[in-house]
Write a protein that holds these residues in place. Structure first.
Motif, PDB file in Angstrom:
ATOM      1  N   CYS A 133      82.111  88.365  23.057  1.00 37.74           N
ATOM      2  CA  CYS A 133      81.927  87.818  24.408  1.00 37.74           C
ATOM      3  C   CYS A 133      83.170  88.049  25.266  1.00 37.74           C
ATOM      4  O   CYS A 133      83.067  88.417  26.442  1.00 37.74           O
ATOM      5  CB  CYS A 133      81.611  86.329  24.334  1.00 37.74           C
ATOM      6  SG  CYS A 133      79.977  85.943  23.674  1.00 37.74           S
TER       7      CYS A 133
ATOM      8  N   ASN B 272      71.985  89.522  20.021  1.00 42.90           N
ATOM      9  CA  ASN B 272      71.079  88.382  19.913  1.00 42.90           C
ATOM     10  C   ASN B 272      70.733  88.080  18.462  1.00 42.90           C
ATOM     11  O   ASN B 272      70.452  86.929  18.117  1.00 42.90           O
ATOM     12  CB  ASN B 272      69.813  88.651  20.727  1.00 42.90           C
ATOM     13  CG  ASN B 272      70.047  88.531  22.219  1.00 42.90           C
ATOM     14  OD1 ASN B 272      70.063  87.439  22.770  1.00 42.90           O
ATOM     15  ND2 ASN B 272      70.248  89.658  22.884  1.00 42.90           N
TER      16      ASN B 272
ATOM     17  N   LEU C 268      73.375  85.797  17.319  1.00 44.39           N
ATOM     18  CA  LEU C 268      73.129  84.432  17.787  1.00 44.39           C
ATOM     19  C   LEU C 268      72.043  83.752  16.961  1.00 44.39           C
ATOM     20  O   LEU C 268      72.153  82.563  16.624  1.00 44.39           O
ATOM     21  CB  LEU C 268      72.732  84.452  19.264  1.00 44.39           C
ATOM     22  CG  LEU C 268      73.810  84.882  20.262  1.00 44.39           C
ATOM     23  CD1 LEU C 268      73.252  84.872  21.681  1.00 44.39           C
ATOM     24  CD2 LEU C 268      75.033  83.977  20.179  1.00 44.39           C
TER      25      LEU C 268
ATOM     26  N   VAL D 298      72.207  80.412  14.699  1.00 44.68           N
ATOM     27  CA  VAL D 298      71.246  79.306  14.790  1.00 44.68           C
ATOM     28  C   VAL D 298      70.743  78.920  13.402  1.00 44.68           C
ATOM     29  O   VAL D 298      70.675  77.733  13.047  1.00 44.68           O
ATOM     30  CB  VAL D 298      70.064  79.706  15.703  1.00 44.68           C
ATOM     31  CG1 VAL D 298      68.931  78.696  15.582  1.00 44.68           C
ATOM     32  CG2 VAL D 298      70.512  79.801  17.146  1.00 44.68           C
TER      33      VAL D 298
ATOM     34  N   LEU E 244      71.142  77.507  21.815  1.00 43.32           N
ATOM     35  CA  LEU E 244      71.327  78.899  21.411  1.00 43.32           C
ATOM     36  C   LEU E 244      70.013  79.670  21.459  1.00 43.32           C
ATOM     37  O   LEU E 244      69.973  80.833  21.874  1.00 43.32           O
ATOM     38  CB  LEU E 244      71.927  78.961  20.007  1.00 43.32           C
ATOM     39  CG  LEU E 244      73.391  78.517  19.890  1.00 43.32           C
ATOM     40  CD1 LEU E 244      73.835  78.545  18.438  1.00 43.32           C
ATOM     41  CD2 LEU E 244      74.296  79.407  20.732  1.00 43.32           C
TER      42      LEU E 244
ATOM     43  N   VAL F 244      69.355  80.529  25.029  1.00 42.19           N
ATOM     44  CA  VAL F 244      70.216  81.631  25.476  1.00 42.19           C
ATOM     45  C   VAL F 244      69.657  82.969  25.001  1.00 42.19           C
ATOM     46  O   VAL F 244      69.604  83.947  25.762  1.00 42.19           O
ATOM     47  CB  VAL F 244      71.653  81.419  24.960  1.00 42.19           C
ATOM     48  CG1 VAL F 244      72.494  82.660  25.201  1.00 42.19           C
ATOM     49  CG2 VAL F 244      72.291  80.220  25.642  1.00 42.19           C
ATOM     50  N   VAL F 245      69.220  83.021  23.745  1.00 41.23           N
ATOM     51  CA  VAL F 245      68.652  84.262  23.202  1.00 41.23           C
ATOM     52  C   VAL F 245      67.372  84.626  23.951  1.00 41.23           C
ATOM     53  O   VAL F 245      67.175  85.783  24.357  1.00 41.23           O
ATOM     54  CB  VAL F 245      68.371  84.105  21.694  1.00 41.23           C
ATOM     55  CG1 VAL F 245      67.600  85.311  21.169  1.00 41.23           C
ATOM     56  CG2 VAL F 245      69.671  83.939  20.930  1.00 41.23           C
TER      57      VAL F 245
ATOM     58  N   VAL G 280      67.601  75.462  27.992  1.00 44.07           N
ATOM     59  CA  VAL G 280      69.022  75.118  27.884  1.00 44.07           C
ATOM     60  C   VAL G 280      69.305  73.783  28.570  1.00 44.07           C
ATOM     61  O   VAL G 280      70.016  72.925  28.015  1.00 44.07           O
ATOM     62  CB  VAL G 280      69.884  76.243  28.491  1.00 44.07           C
ATOM     63  CG1 VAL G 280      71.348  75.825  28.543  1.00 44.07           C
ATOM     64  CG2 VAL G 280      69.735  77.523  27.679  1.00 44.07           C
TER      65      VAL G 280
END
Length: 379
Positions: free
Chosen positions: A49, A72, A75, A79, A113, A116-117, A349
């Motif tokens: 990031c 992703n 991520l 998770v 998360l 976000v994905v 989110v």
């Protein structure tokens, strides 16, 4: 007597039989629930990031990092890791007010998360330009000046049309002047939504939100032949070029400056270069003075000459002549640029953040009551 049966050798002392599948899933669970894996994933994601935001900012960062499957996938692995750690440590405890709050907090972290994905794979951001009265197909990629989207986004999700009804100059909400406001209509068939958007107000329809960006003037120029017959007409958008003193110049060209363009541009072969400038009237909206310069076309590649052969001024609604043709400034309209955004993961989110805050609140209150009960027992 020695044991020769392999199945008997696989039996432990308590008489139970080892199941290879259970052993495999047990090892997999231990790996996914490992704190070392969580730490490694957090460090890797943080480095990626930071690098993406530093060296590939903006659209490039989205394209090459944040919207990619491999990022992703990291991520999603994080998770799963958090969920396994959470289930192994929290769910074994007795359910109390404190543990319930902790459960909500950890679930919210997981769903944040996931949101976000989901958003990075299905988002859309585009810029659409319209002139007053113009309608464009929302699901056509050619309707947008530029756009970026997630890997799994499809324009089939954007149905219907986008229409700019009019632009309101010096639009007021109460006693506050919002400067410019766009009245738009979006949707398809009988399911349409209209409204006025301005700097602090947007319009959302079926998950797509429209934000105002910039606006400018557009001149409707009608071309007539030597006999006076109209043969071509077009809306010519003008650039809004801000000067050092804060004023604006409205003229043909680009962001870099004023320049002529080949005219006409469609159906008829260009035979002149045309530069137009507009000075709006302070007394009446959509009127003013038009400055023009006509340039010759040089060569077969339709290159515009360096020096104009004709220049002058006319008022909006008047006609000037160049190259044995008449050019009438029939109408002054506004053009606007709007940003269109689709962020399907945003509600997830936001809801998860509220859930996490609720979990922290419940945990804090539960611990306060627990301490009070302990203090009373001591007394």
């Amino acid at each position: 007597m020695p044991i020769t049966n392999e199945e008997e050798m696989d039996k432990p002392a308590n008489g139970t039989t080892h199941n290879p599948v259970q052993k495999m899933f047990g090892k997999l669970y231990d790996f996914l629930a490992s704190a070392k894996l969580a730490l490694a994933l957090l460090i890797i994601i943080l480095v990626i990031c930071t690098g993406g935001a530093t060296f590939l900012s903006g659209e490039k960062a989205d394209k090459y990092v944040f919207s990619t499957l491999w990022f992703n996938a990291l991520l999603i692995l994080l998770v799963i890791n958090i969920a396994c750690c959470f289930s192994g440590r929290i769910l074994r405890r007795r359910l109390t007010v404190v543990s319930f709050g902790m459960i909500l907090f950890h679930i919210s972290f997981v769903t944040i998360l996931l949101g976000v994905v989901y958003n990075s794979l299905f988002y859309f951001r585009g810029t659409i330009r319209l002139t007053e009265g113009e309608t464009l197909q929302s699901g056509d990629s050619n309707s947008y000046d530029k756009f970026v989207h997630g890997r799994f986004f499809s324009f089939l999700r954007v149905r219907g049309e986008t229409r700019l009804i009019t632009v309101h100059h010096d639009y007021k909400v109460g006693n506050e002047n919002k400067r410019a406001a766009y009245e738009i209509e979006v949707g398809d068939g009988g399911v349409k939504k209209s409204g006025v958007i301005y700097v602090t107000h947007n319009l959302t329809h079926k998950g797509f939100t429209y934000y105002p960006e910039v606006e400018g003037y557009s001149l409707f120029v009608m071309l007539a032949d030597a006999s006076g017959k109209d043969i071509y007409g077009a809306h010519i958008p003008l650039q809004s070029l801000k000067q050092k003193d804060g004023s604006f110049i409205y003229a043909t060209g680009s962001k870099e400056g004023v320049s002529p363009f080949p005219f006409p541009q469609q159906h008829i072969q260009p035979f002149m270069g045309l530069l137009l400038g507009f000075v709006p009237s302070a007394e009446m909206d959509r009127t003013g003075q038009v400055d023009y310069k006509a340039y010759p076309i040089v060569g077969d590649d339709f290159k515009i000459g360096d020096e104009p052969i004709l220049e002058g001024q006319v008022k909006s609604g008047e006609t000037f002549h160049a190259f044995n043709h008449g050019l009438a400034i029939r109408e002054i309209r506004y053009w606007v640029t709007m940003t269109v955004r689709h962020e399907p993961g945003k509600p997830v989110v936001l809801a998860s953040l509220c859930m996490g805050l609720l979990g922290l609140t419940i945990t804090t209150v539960g611990r306060m009551f627990r301490r009070r009960d302990r203090a009373e027992r001591v007394l």
